[in-house]
Design a protein around this motif. Structure first.
Motif, PDB file in Angstrom:
ATOM      1  N   GLY A  39       0.794  -1.230   0.000  1.00  0.00           N
ATOM      2  CA  GLY A  39       0.000   0.000   0.000  1.00  0.00           C
ATOM      3  C   GLY A  39       0.823   1.275   0.000  1.00  0.00           C
ATOM      4  O   GLY A  39       0.304   2.341   0.310  1.00  0.00           O
ATOM      5  N   ARG A  40       2.098   1.171  -0.340  1.00  0.00           N
ATOM      6  CA  ARG A  40       2.944   2.364  -0.365  1.00  0.00           C
ATOM      7  C   ARG A  40       3.311   2.705  -1.802  1.00  0.00           C
ATOM      8  O   ARG A  40       3.222   1.869  -2.693  1.00  0.00           O
ATOM      9  CB  ARG A  40       4.245   2.108   0.417  1.00  0.00           C
ATOM     10  N   VAL A  41       3.736   3.933  -1.975  1.00  0.00           N
ATOM     11  CA  VAL A  41       4.314   4.345  -3.251  1.00  0.00           C
ATOM     12  C   VAL A  41       5.820   4.467  -3.023  1.00  0.00           C
ATOM     13  O   VAL A  41       6.276   5.264  -2.191  1.00  0.00           O
ATOM     14  CB  VAL A  41       3.729   5.685  -3.735  1.00  0.00           C
ATOM     15  N   VAL A  42       6.558   3.623  -3.713  1.00  0.00           N
ATOM     16  CA  VAL A  42       7.999   3.523  -3.483  1.00  0.00           C
ATOM     17  C   VAL A  42       8.755   4.024  -4.713  1.00  0.00           C
ATOM     18  O   VAL A  42       8.486   3.573  -5.829  1.00  0.00           O
ATOM     19  CB  VAL A  42       8.398   2.054  -3.200  1.00  0.00           C
ATOM     20  N   GLY A  43       9.666   4.951  -4.515  1.00  0.00           N
ATOM     21  CA  GLY A  43      10.469   5.467  -5.619  1.00  0.00           C
ATOM     22  C   GLY A  43      11.797   4.725  -5.712  1.00  0.00           C
ATOM     23  O   GLY A  43      12.367   4.326  -4.696  1.00  0.00           O
ATOM     24  N   ILE A  44      12.265   4.519  -6.939  1.00  0.00           N
ATOM     25  CA  ILE A  44      13.613   3.989  -7.155  1.00  0.00           C
ATOM     26  C   ILE A  44      14.391   5.058  -7.904  1.00  0.00           C
ATOM     27  O   ILE A  44      13.983   5.466  -8.998  1.00  0.00           O
ATOM     28  CB  ILE A  44      13.595   2.698  -7.981  1.00  0.00           C
ATOM     29  N   VAL A  45      15.464   5.540  -7.307  1.00  0.00           N
ATOM     30  CA  VAL A  45      16.284   6.557  -7.974  1.00  0.00           C
ATOM     31  C   VAL A  45      17.703   6.031  -8.146  1.00  0.00           C
ATOM     32  O   VAL A  45      18.144   5.119  -7.450  1.00  0.00           O
ATOM     33  CB  VAL A  45      16.326   7.890  -7.172  1.00  0.00           C
ATOM     34  N   GLY A  46      18.411   6.645  -9.081  1.00  0.00           N
ATOM     35  CA  GLY A  46      19.779   6.225  -9.338  1.00  0.00           C
ATOM     36  C   GLY A  46      20.159   6.667 -10.738  1.00  0.00           C
ATOM     37  O   GLY A  46      19.291   6.909 -11.570  1.00  0.00           O
ATOM     38  N   ASP A 221       6.222   7.519  -0.748  1.00  0.00           N
ATOM     39  CA  ASP A 221       6.329   7.351   0.702  1.00  0.00           C
ATOM     40  C   ASP A 221       7.738   6.898   1.076  1.00  0.00           C
ATOM     41  O   ASP A 221       8.293   7.317   2.087  1.00  0.00           O
ATOM     42  CB  ASP A 221       5.347   6.276   1.179  1.00  0.00           C
ATOM     43  N   ASP A 222       8.270   5.988   0.254  1.00  0.00           N
ATOM     44  CA  ASP A 222       9.586   5.410   0.526  1.00  0.00           C
ATOM     45  C   ASP A 222      10.456   5.553  -0.706  1.00  0.00           C
ATOM     46  O   ASP A 222       9.957   5.729  -1.807  1.00  0.00           O
ATOM     47  CB  ASP A 222       9.447   3.919   0.863  1.00  0.00           C
ATOM     48  N   VAL A 223      11.745   5.446  -0.501  1.00  0.00           N
ATOM     49  CA  VAL A 223      12.655   5.548  -1.639  1.00  0.00           C
ATOM     50  C   VAL A 223      13.778   4.519  -1.513  1.00  0.00           C
ATOM     51  O   VAL A 223      14.225   4.197  -0.404  1.00  0.00           O
ATOM     52  CB  VAL A 223      13.204   6.993  -1.780  1.00  0.00           C
ATOM     53  N   SER A 234      17.866   2.900   1.637  1.00  0.00           N
ATOM     54  CA  SER A 234      16.413   2.835   1.491  1.00  0.00           C
ATOM     55  C   SER A 234      15.771   3.371   2.757  1.00  0.00           C
ATOM     56  O   SER A 234      16.398   3.399   3.811  1.00  0.00           O
ATOM     57  CB  SER A 234      15.966   1.393   1.256  1.00  0.00           C
ATOM     58  N   GLY A 235      14.538   3.813   2.645  1.00  0.00           N
ATOM     59  CA  GLY A 235      13.831   4.291   3.827  1.00  0.00           C
ATOM     60  C   GLY A 235      12.695   5.201   3.443  1.00  0.00           C
ATOM     61  O   GLY A 235      12.388   5.380   2.263  1.00  0.00           O
ATOM     62  N   GLU A 236      12.062   5.769   4.465  1.00  0.00           N
ATOM     63  CA  GLU A 236      10.997   6.730   4.193  1.00  0.00           C
ATOM     64  C   GLU A 236      11.617   7.963   3.562  1.00  0.00           C
ATOM     65  O   GLU A 236      12.724   8.381   3.929  1.00  0.00           O
ATOM     66  CB  GLU A 236      10.271   7.062   5.491  1.00  0.00           C
ATOM     67  N   VAL A 237      10.892   8.539   2.608  1.00  0.00           N
ATOM     68  CA  VAL A 237      11.420   9.672   1.844  1.00  0.00           C
ATOM     69  C   VAL A 237      11.868  10.804   2.774  1.00  0.00           C
ATOM     70  O   VAL A 237      12.957  11.365   2.616  1.00  0.00           O
ATOM     71  CB  VAL A 237      10.354  10.190   0.846  1.00  0.00           C
ATOM     72  N   ASP A 238      11.032  11.097   3.727  1.00  0.00           N
ATOM     73  CA  ASP A 238      11.343  12.187   4.651  1.00  0.00           C
ATOM     74  C   ASP A 238      12.690  11.974   5.337  1.00  0.00           C
ATOM     75  O   ASP A 238      13.548  12.847   5.356  1.00  0.00           O
ATOM     76  CB  ASP A 238      10.216  12.268   5.695  1.00  0.00           C
ATOM     77  N   ARG A 239      12.900  10.783   5.824  1.00  0.00           N
ATOM     78  CA  ARG A 239      14.162  10.472   6.519  1.00  0.00           C
ATOM     79  C   ARG A 239      15.353  10.527   5.550  1.00  0.00           C
ATOM     80  O   ARG A 239      16.377  11.160   5.832  1.00  0.00           O
ATOM     81  CB  ARG A 239      14.056   9.082   7.178  1.00  0.00           C
ATOM     82  N   ALA A 265      10.913  19.204   2.680  1.00  0.00           N
ATOM     83  CA  ALA A 265       9.667  19.876   3.027  1.00  0.00           C
ATOM     84  C   ALA A 265       8.529  19.347   2.168  1.00  0.00           C
ATOM     85  O   ALA A 265       7.434  19.076   2.653  1.00  0.00           O
ATOM     86  CB  ALA A 265       9.807  21.385   2.841  1.00  0.00           C
ATOM     87  N   ALA A 266       8.800  19.161   0.868  1.00  0.00           N
ATOM     88  CA  ALA A 266       7.761  18.636  -0.021  1.00  0.00           C
ATOM     89  C   ALA A 266       7.361  17.236   0.421  1.00  0.00           C
ATOM     90  O   ALA A 266       6.199  16.848   0.362  1.00  0.00           O
ATOM     91  CB  ALA A 266       8.243  18.609  -1.464  1.00  0.00           C
ATOM     92  N   ALA A 267       8.352  16.472   0.874  1.00  0.00           N
ATOM     93  CA  ALA A 267       8.084  15.088   1.275  1.00  0.00           C
ATOM     94  C   ALA A 267       7.185  15.028   2.505  1.00  0.00           C
ATOM     95  O   ALA A 267       6.445  14.077   2.689  1.00  0.00           O
ATOM     96  CB  ALA A 267       9.393  14.359   1.556  1.00  0.00           C
ATOM     97  N   THR A 268       7.246  16.041   3.353  1.00  0.00           N
ATOM     98  CA  THR A 268       6.443  15.995   4.560  1.00  0.00           C
ATOM     99  C   THR A 268       5.220  16.901   4.458  1.00  0.00           C
ATOM    100  O   THR A 268       4.446  17.003   5.387  1.00  0.00           O
ATOM    101  CB  THR A 268       7.268  16.458   5.776  1.00  0.00           C
TER     102      THR A 268
END
Ligand code: ATP
Ligand code: MG
Length: 276
Positions: A39-46, A221-223, A234-239, A265-268
């Motif tokens: 139920g999360r939206v997870v980003g993959i960056v790189g 939510d997570d990245v 990896s972790g919550e975007v905010d963190r 700020a956008a993440a939270t």
């Protein structure tokens, strides 16, 4: 952080290698392990070439010819499916909608084919489902769009139609590879908002590949941060945005056009605001 039952997909020790251009084998994913919380939206960056697309393709079981995929353990909903030949309940939205649709085939034929294959329905019912899927992605006048060819749609509408096609496979996990890269900023925001809405309406879990940390801040939510075929953080975007632990994550944040503090700020930020 999350209990086992909150994890939709848990992958341990995924290796992918491909035939190299000058002979031998090239490792593109190297002992990759990650959890995708339900139920999360997870980003993959790189960076480009780090293996993001290959990761999605490995999950879909659609690697290029000659590719070799191995994993130590895969859990789906806590069930061990490591050696199962069953497909993961995933559907993928590819990077370029123009190459994902056959230009000679109407939108309706694309969508009904997926509906028939994945939902085992007849022609008439498939058309009804296709119409419903277009409505679900907020395409006005679905009946008209079904009879259109891909090039007759705007970029944003084409991307929506592509998402509709993915939904017809009834996935639990929606994989999106740079879903908004080709679109201008306004349309990009609309598509991201749509993904967020669909996630909530359909209890989907969404994995989005993007090179844009602004996209991650706005919608994820997570990245997961990928470098050279491995996840380094990896972790919550905010963190992750506020306190990156890996030097590579810091580098990415420093190189982003928006300062990390603003991304944080956008993440939270208030969900309604950033996702509208
Ligand atoms: N069809 C292919 N055959 C052989 N090697 C490939 C193929 N496609 C990609 N590769 C290699 O696999 C590695 C990972 O590629 P991948 O496409 O997953 O990168 P990516 O992170 O998605 O990059 P980008 O951000 O540019 O889309 C790269 O080194 C690439 O050169
Ligand atoms: Mg890619």
């Amino acid at each position: 952080m999350t209990s086992a039952s909150d994890v939709l997909l848990s992958v341990d020790g995924l290796d992918v290698d491909l035939p190299g251009r000058t002979g031998g084998r090239v490792t593109v994913l190297d002992d990759v392990s990650f959890d995708v919380p339900r139920g999360r939206v997870v980003g993959i960056v790189g960076e480009s070439g780090s293996g993001k697309t290959m990761l999605l393709r490995a999950l879909m079981g659609i690697l290029p010819d000659g590719a070799d995929r191995e994993w130590r353990r895969v859990l789906l909903d806590g069930e061990d499916v490591t050696s199962s030949s069953r497909r993961l309940p995933a559907a993928m939205v590819f990077q370029d909608p123009m190459t994902s649709f056959n230009p000679l085939v109407r939108i309706g034929a694309h969508l009904t084919e997926v509906a028939r294959r994945f939902q085992k329905v007849g022609r008439r019912q498939a058309t009804a489902l296709a119409r419903e899927a277009l409505a679900a992605v907020r395409i006005p006048d679905p009946g008209r769009v079904l009879s259109r060819y891909p090039h007759e749609l705007s970029g944003g509408m084409r991307q929506r139609a592509l998402i509709a096609m993915a939904l017809l496979a009834q996935p639990e996990l929606l994989l999106a590879d740079e879903p908004t890269t080709a679109l201008d900023a306004t349309i990009q925001a609309q598509i991201l908002a749509l993904l967020r809405t669909l996630q909530a309406e359909r209890s989907l879990t969404v994995l989005i590949v993007t090179h844009d940390l602004g996209v991650v801040a706005a919608v994820c939510d997570d990245v997961l941060v990928m470098k050279d075929g491995r996840f380094v953080e990896s972790g919550e975007v905010d963190r992750v945005f506020r306190e990156p632990r890996h030097p590579y994550t810091k580098e990415l944040l420093d190189a982003a056009p928006d300062a990390p503090a603003e991304l944080g700020a956008a993440a939270t930020g208030d969900e309604g605001g950033t996702h509208a």
